[in-house]
Write an enzyme that holds these catalytic residues in place. Structure first.
Site, PDB file in Angstrom:
ATOM      1  N   HIS A 197       0.800  -1.227   0.000  1.00  0.00           N
ATOM      2  CA  HIS A 197       0.000   0.000   0.000  1.00  0.00           C
ATOM      3  C   HIS A 197       0.829   1.271   0.000  1.00  0.00           C
ATOM      4  CE1 HIS A 197      -4.432   1.134   1.081  1.00  0.00           C
ATOM      5  NE2 HIS A 197      -4.013   1.703  -0.038  1.00  0.00           N
ATOM      6  N   ASP A 206      -9.793  -0.033   4.260  1.00  0.00           N
ATOM      7  CA  ASP A 206      -8.597  -0.654   4.822  1.00  0.00           C
ATOM      8  C   ASP A 206      -8.857  -0.986   6.291  1.00  0.00           C
ATOM      9  OD1 ASP A 206      -5.891  -1.284   5.477  1.00  0.00           O
ATOM     10  OD2 ASP A 206      -5.111   0.337   4.222  1.00  0.00           O
ATOM     11  N   HIS A 219      -6.407  -0.574   8.232  1.00  0.00           N
ATOM     12  CA  HIS A 219      -5.444   0.361   8.817  1.00  0.00           C
ATOM     13  C   HIS A 219      -5.592   1.738   8.179  1.00  0.00           C
ATOM     14  CE1 HIS A 219      -3.815  -3.785   8.632  1.00  0.00           C
ATOM     15  NE2 HIS A 219      -3.471  -3.550   9.884  1.00  0.00           N
ATOM     16  N   ASP A 238      -3.044   3.919   7.737  1.00  0.00           N
ATOM     17  CA  ASP A 238      -1.862   4.208   6.911  1.00  0.00           C
ATOM     18  C   ASP A 238      -1.547   5.706   6.867  1.00  0.00           C
ATOM     19  OD1 ASP A 238      -1.761   1.500   6.451  1.00  0.00           O
ATOM     20  OD2 ASP A 238      -2.538   1.603   4.408  1.00  0.00           O
ATOM     21  N   HIS A 277       4.467   1.252   4.047  1.00  0.00           N
ATOM     22  CA  HIS A 277       3.091   0.936   3.644  1.00  0.00           C
ATOM     23  C   HIS A 277       2.087   1.364   4.717  1.00  0.00           C
ATOM     24  CE1 HIS A 277       2.280  -3.319   5.547  1.00  0.00           C
ATOM     25  NE2 HIS A 277       2.963  -2.562   6.364  1.00  0.00           N
ATOM     26  N   ASP A 335      -7.432  -1.758   0.157  1.00  0.00           N
ATOM     27  CA  ASP A 335      -6.518  -2.768   0.677  1.00  0.00           C
ATOM     28  C   ASP A 335      -7.327  -4.036   0.919  1.00  0.00           C
ATOM     29  OD1 ASP A 335      -4.851  -4.374   2.385  1.00  0.00           O
ATOM     30  OD2 ASP A 335      -3.780  -2.577   3.035  1.00  0.00           O
ATOM     31  N   ASP A 351      -6.913  -6.269   2.881  1.00  0.00           N
ATOM     32  CA  ASP A 351      -7.076  -6.640   4.291  1.00  0.00           C
ATOM     33  C   ASP A 351      -8.247  -5.925   4.960  1.00  0.00           C
ATOM     34  OD1 ASP A 351      -6.241  -4.127   5.365  1.00  0.00           O
ATOM     35  OD2 ASP A 351      -4.195  -4.801   5.707  1.00  0.00           O
ATOM     36  N   GLU A 407      -2.085  -5.299  -1.699  1.00  0.00           N
ATOM     37  CA  GLU A 407      -1.761  -6.185  -0.578  1.00  0.00           C
ATOM     38  C   GLU A 407      -2.264  -7.616  -0.729  1.00  0.00           C
ATOM     39  OE1 GLU A 407       0.379  -5.457   1.729  1.00  0.00           O
ATOM     40  OE2 GLU A 407       0.423  -3.265   1.936  1.00  0.00           O
TER      41      GLU A 407
END
Length: 334
Positions: free
Chosen positions: A111, A134, A136, A138, A151, A242, A244, A287
């Site tokens: 990412h 996401d 996260h 980031d 990332h 992302d 995830d 990712e």
């Protein structure tokens, strides 16, 4: 058989123009394998399936990144030269895709690549709004990050409001902030560092955590997201997705999975709704890491989910589609 009139109508209807860019890059984080994501997503039939649902697709191939051999950390920040150089190159390619009049689809890779993808998009079209889906945020800065992995930092390089928090780094002099905090929306967050939580609160960023998704439901979340982005000047939307964000029970082959994520249905619904705004101008899908799947079935499930998310970005609806050029009842000759 279709009438000659219907065939003429089909030929006259414009097709969505899509430009696919592979970014096989992994240096923004420590786990190898994520560089294999772009080719796996292509191999799962992405380009053919986009064509089948009415898109006109051009594959720009994989970006060739320089192999930076000597890349010592700058403070805690790792692989600075490689990440900076890779993103500059990616920004140039995304700008070329946008100059060609296409919606950019960047297949990652990790990412950290969103730095170049969002920058290139904004450089080509002007101001953009960003929807960041996401687990996260980031948005750590190089000074606040505990891991030093880039990332986990891309949004801090892109936000105007954080420009004063970014130190001088090798191969990063080209990057100029291009996103305002008021034009950023997060969906699906569930794993934030304390510094990230502070930054988002300080800047007043619109955030829908997984708690909000559970409380409001994904339909309300996306209704509020679209209303928020369209309430002012309707800027082109950059979706940075992302994998995830999706729960690891659905998409396990990724580097930093976090339990309690979006279901498959919620994840696809987000893409469907952004597609229907008519403002979606660039997409990142990042990712996907085949080496993080425990079995081939886990890898294929993750790749398949990535493909379905991208198809939803370009008009595929689970309620069904007919060929996009078919005329409606009101188009028929009297």
């Amino acid at each position: 058989m279709r009438s000659a009139w219907m065939l003429r109508q089909l030929a006259l209807r414009p097709r969505a123009a899509v430009g696919v860019v592979g970014a096989p890059f992994s240096r923004g984080q420590p786990r190898g394998g994520v560089e294999g994501g772009p080719d796996l997503i292509r191999a799962a039939g992405l380009l053919d399936r986009l064509n089948q649902q009415g898109c006109e697709v051009k594959d720009y191939g994989n970006v060739a990144f320089e192999d930076v051999v000597v890349d010592e950390p700058i403070g805690r920040v790792k692989c600075v030269r490689a990440v900076g150089g890779a993103n500059q190159r990616l920004s140039e390619v995304v700008q070329a895709v946008k100059r060609d009049g296409r919606t950019s689809v960047m297949l990652g890779g990790d990412h950290s690549l969103a730095i170049g993808s969002v920058h290139g998009h904004a450089a080509a079209v002007g101001g953009v709004a960003v929807v960041w889906v996401d687990a996260h945020a980031d948005v750590n800065t190089p000074l606040s990050s505990h891991t030093g992995n880039l990332h986990g930092q891309p949004m801090s390089f892109l936000l105007h409001e954080l420009q004063h928090e970014i130190p001088v780094l090798p191969n990063f002099s080209w990057i100029k902030p291009c996103v305002w905090a008021k034009d950023l929306v997060y969906v699906g967050l569930r794993d934030l560092d304390p510094a990230e939580h502070y930054i988002l609160k300080l800047l007043g960023v619109k955030v829908f955590s997984m708690t909000d998704v559970d409380h409001l439901g994904v339909a309300r979340v996306m209704e509020e997201t679209c209303e928020y982005l369209c309430a002012r000047v309707k800027k082109p939307i950059h979706l940075s997705y992302d994998i995830d964000a999706i729960d690891p029970s659905v998409a396990p082959a990724t580097g930093t999975p976090v339990v309690g994520g979006l279901t498959y249905r919620e994840g696809v619904y987000i893409a469907e709704q952004l597609s229907q705004t008519g403002l979606l101008s660039a997409v990142d899908l990042v990712e996907v890491n085949p080496l993080r799947g425990q079995t081939e079935k886990e890898v294929q499930a993750t790749v398949g989910t990535a493909v379905d998310l991208l198809l939803a970005c370009f008009g595929r609806l689970r309620s069904g589609n007919h060929p996009p050029g078919l005329p409606s009842e009101t188009d028929k000759p009297k």
